[in-house]
Write a protein that holds these residues in place. Structure first.
Motif: not given
Length: 140
Positions: A55-57, A99-103, A137-138
């Motif tokens: 996720a980080r990568a 990610c779902v719903g992420e701008i 990861a964001r």
């Protein structure tokens, strides 16, 4: 009088062996169960670490979705190989998605699922068949 004492002692001579024979299967089941459960927790930790690394990568990769997926998959494979878990074998699934719903585009969700057979057959009734972990990861 000494004959009575010797006879009583001779009657209980095999009692310890019988008690040990009765309790040994229970002790062995406990020991093998603890070993198998510890192995399952170790594999679960490896899957968790691999999902987090993937996720980080994927989140920090500046490319398009295909590049993010490739970077995430490479990180998952490297993390699992470092822990002697092979994701290239059948029975391992890696899902990488935005990610779902992420701008923001700097977000990735990774799901790693691996088949778990355990060390010792017969404990499948109490241990899971598959181990999975989801990491998000964001990057701001």
């Amino acid at each position: 009088m000494s004959w009575g004492f010797a006879r009583a002692r001779r009657d209980v001579r095999g009692a310890a062996a019988v008690e040990f024979a009765l309790i040994l299967p229970i002790l062995l089941i406990l020991v093998f169960g603890i070993v198998n459960y510890g192995d399952m927790l170790s594999v679960r930790q490896s899957v968790s670490q691999a999902a987090s690394e993937g996720a980080r990568a994927a989140a920090v990769n500046p490319g398009d979705n295909a590049a993010k997926i490739a970077a995430g998959r490479k990180a998952v494979d490297a993390a699992l190989d470092a822990q002697d878990q092979k994701c290239s074998a059948s029975g391992c699934t890696v899902t990488i998605a935005p990610c779902v719903g992420e701008i923001t585009k700097s977000c990735a969700t990774v799901v790693v699922e691996i088949d778990y057979d355990g060390i010792i057959a017969g404990f499948g009734l109490v241990l899971p068949d598959t181990l999975s972990y989801t990491a998000v990861a964001r990057v701001s």
